[in-house]
Design a protein around this motif. Sequence first.
Motif, PDB file in Angstrom:
ATOM      1  N   LEU A 121       0.843  -1.200   0.000  1.00 15.55           N
ATOM      2  CA  LEU A 121       0.000   0.000   0.000  1.00 15.55           C
ATOM      3  C   LEU A 121       0.879   1.249   0.000  1.00 15.55           C
ATOM      4  O   LEU A 121       1.883   1.324   0.714  1.00 15.55           O
ATOM      5  CB  LEU A 121      -0.915   0.013   1.223  1.00 15.55           C
ATOM      6  CG  LEU A 121      -1.928  -1.120   1.335  1.00 15.55           C
ATOM      7  CD1 LEU A 121      -2.659  -1.033   2.669  1.00 15.55           C
ATOM      8  CD2 LEU A 121      -2.909  -1.084   0.173  1.00 15.55           C
ATOM      9  N   TYR A 122       0.475   2.254  -0.812  1.00 21.32           N
ATOM     10  CA  TYR A 122       1.257   3.475  -0.917  1.00 21.32           C
ATOM     11  C   TYR A 122       0.319   4.639  -1.228  1.00 21.32           C
ATOM     12  O   TYR A 122      -0.650   4.494  -1.976  1.00 21.32           O
ATOM     13  CB  TYR A 122       2.310   3.345  -2.026  1.00 21.32           C
ATOM     14  CG  TYR A 122       3.200   4.557  -2.166  1.00 21.32           C
ATOM     15  CD1 TYR A 122       4.257   4.755  -1.284  1.00 21.32           C
ATOM     16  CD2 TYR A 122       2.983   5.495  -3.157  1.00 21.32           C
ATOM     17  CE1 TYR A 122       5.076   5.860  -1.394  1.00 21.32           C
ATOM     18  CE2 TYR A 122       3.795   6.603  -3.286  1.00 21.32           C
ATOM     19  CZ  TYR A 122       4.842   6.788  -2.399  1.00 21.32           C
ATOM     20  OH  TYR A 122       5.646   7.901  -2.510  1.00 21.32           O
ATOM     21  N   GLY A 123       0.588   5.783  -0.655  1.00 22.11           N
ATOM     22  CA  GLY A 123      -0.204   6.979  -0.930  1.00 22.11           C
ATOM     23  C   GLY A 123       0.606   8.231  -0.664  1.00 22.11           C
ATOM     24  O   GLY A 123       1.578   8.211   0.097  1.00 22.11           O
ATOM     25  N   THR A 124       0.209   9.320  -1.306  1.00 16.86           N
ATOM     26  CA  THR A 124       0.890  10.602  -1.121  1.00 16.86           C
ATOM     27  C   THR A 124      -0.146  11.696  -0.934  1.00 16.86           C
ATOM     28  O   THR A 124      -1.325  11.525  -1.232  1.00 16.86           O
ATOM     29  CB  THR A 124       1.776  10.965  -2.334  1.00 16.86           C
ATOM     30  OG1 THR A 124       0.947  11.065  -3.489  1.00 16.86           O
ATOM     31  CG2 THR A 124       2.877   9.940  -2.540  1.00 16.86           C
ATOM     32  N   GLY A 125       0.320  12.820  -0.477  1.00 17.68           N
ATOM     33  CA  GLY A 125      -0.560  13.973  -0.301  1.00 17.68           C
ATOM     34  C   GLY A 125       0.241  15.190   0.114  1.00 17.68           C
ATOM     35  O   GLY A 125       1.469  15.151   0.214  1.00 17.68           O
ATOM     36  N   LEU A 126      -0.475  16.272   0.374  1.00 15.25           N
ATOM     37  CA  LEU A 126       0.109  17.523   0.857  1.00 15.25           C
ATOM     38  C   LEU A 126      -0.682  17.980   2.066  1.00 15.25           C
ATOM     39  O   LEU A 126      -1.899  17.773   2.130  1.00 15.25           O
ATOM     40  CB  LEU A 126       0.039  18.620  -0.202  1.00 15.25           C
ATOM     41  CG  LEU A 126       0.955  18.521  -1.404  1.00 15.25           C
ATOM     42  CD1 LEU A 126       0.620  19.622  -2.406  1.00 15.25           C
ATOM     43  CD2 LEU A 126       2.406  18.634  -0.993  1.00 15.25           C
ATOM     44  N   LYS A 138      -6.209  13.737   5.264  1.00 15.41           N
ATOM     45  CA  LYS A 138      -6.473  12.315   5.096  1.00 15.41           C
ATOM     46  C   LYS A 138      -5.765  11.841   3.844  1.00 15.41           C
ATOM     47  O   LYS A 138      -5.824  12.486   2.798  1.00 15.41           O
ATOM     48  CB  LYS A 138      -7.983  12.073   4.961  1.00 15.41           C
ATOM     49  CG  LYS A 138      -8.357  10.614   4.868  1.00 15.41           C
ATOM     50  CD  LYS A 138      -9.849  10.436   4.669  1.00 15.41           C
ATOM     51  CE  LYS A 138     -10.585  10.901   5.908  1.00 15.41           C
ATOM     52  NZ  LYS A 138     -12.032  10.683   5.803  1.00 15.41           N
ATOM     53  N   VAL A 139      -5.067  10.691   3.942  1.00 13.56           N
ATOM     54  CA  VAL A 139      -4.363  10.128   2.809  1.00 13.56           C
ATOM     55  C   VAL A 139      -4.957   8.751   2.533  1.00 13.56           C
ATOM     56  O   VAL A 139      -5.123   7.935   3.437  1.00 13.56           O
ATOM     57  CB  VAL A 139      -2.843   9.989   3.082  1.00 13.56           C
ATOM     58  CG1 VAL A 139      -2.148   9.328   1.910  1.00 13.56           C
ATOM     59  CG2 VAL A 139      -2.235  11.356   3.354  1.00 13.56           C
ATOM     60  N   ILE A 140      -5.303   8.523   1.269  1.00 13.75           N
ATOM     61  CA  ILE A 140      -5.835   7.233   0.840  1.00 13.75           C
ATOM     62  C   ILE A 140      -4.704   6.431   0.211  1.00 13.75           C
ATOM     63  O   ILE A 140      -4.028   6.927  -0.689  1.00 13.75           O
ATOM     64  CB  ILE A 140      -6.993   7.419  -0.164  1.00 13.75           C
ATOM     65  CG1 ILE A 140      -8.122   8.200   0.500  1.00 13.75           C
ATOM     66  CG2 ILE A 140      -7.483   6.074  -0.667  1.00 13.75           C
ATOM     67  CD1 ILE A 140      -9.230   8.613  -0.435  1.00 13.75           C
ATOM     68  N   VAL A 141      -4.496   5.225   0.725  1.00 11.80           N
ATOM     69  CA  VAL A 141      -3.455   4.350   0.172  1.00 11.80           C
ATOM     70  C   VAL A 141      -4.105   3.288  -0.696  1.00 11.80           C
ATOM     71  O   VAL A 141      -5.226   2.863  -0.457  1.00 11.80           O
ATOM     72  CB  VAL A 141      -2.603   3.698   1.285  1.00 11.80           C
ATOM     73  CG1 VAL A 141      -1.793   4.737   2.001  1.00 11.80           C
ATOM     74  CG2 VAL A 141      -3.460   2.926   2.253  1.00 11.80           C
ATOM     75  N   GLU A 142      -3.374   2.880  -1.753  1.00  8.89           N
ATOM     76  CA  GLU A 142      -3.872   1.858  -2.672  1.00  8.89           C
ATOM     77  C   GLU A 142      -2.819   0.789  -2.859  1.00  8.89           C
ATOM     78  O   GLU A 142      -1.651   1.048  -2.820  1.00  8.89           O
ATOM     79  CB  GLU A 142      -4.207   2.472  -4.026  1.00  8.89           C
ATOM     80  CG  GLU A 142      -5.242   3.585  -3.900  1.00  8.89           C
ATOM     81  CD  GLU A 142      -5.548   4.198  -5.241  1.00  8.89           C
ATOM     82  OE1 GLU A 142      -6.276   3.572  -6.012  1.00  8.89           O
ATOM     83  OE2 GLU A 142      -5.033   5.306  -5.503  1.00  8.89           O
TER      84      GLU A 142
END
Length: 142
Positions: A121-126, A138-142
């Motif tokens: 699972l990996y996700g990114t955001g600011l 909130k960060v959504i991982v896929e």
Amino acid sequence: MNLRIKNSKVITLPAMNRFFLVLSLAIISIFASSCYEIEETIANVTVVRINSVGEEIPVDEAEVRLYALGSLDQDFVGEPRFDTTQVTSDEGFVSFNFSDYYVGGQAGFAVLDIEVSKGALYGTGLIRIEEMETNEEKVIVE
């Protein structure tokens, strides 16, 4: 018609000086007692994944990295200004405290990149961090 003036008191210059001194000390003590209180600068990140029905499921034990690189140009990538990592709780929640980095009077604080990973699972955001506030993303991982 006789007007009699009984013991009238005239305020003398030394009395005015004492009054001014007492008044000045009172005003200074009032302003000194109402000190400027610095609130904490917090960044809260919640990590979730979306299941097959479209519900958000918290991701525990995910590694969350908040970072901001220094100045960037074609030949040089600056040193990270912030680079900190924590692991999420059972609720997929992690909190970062940036209060030590806050300097009074500065305009704005930071916009940080978020990287989240747990196994495949990996996700990114600011996240935009405002000084003396609790900031959430909130960060959504896929």
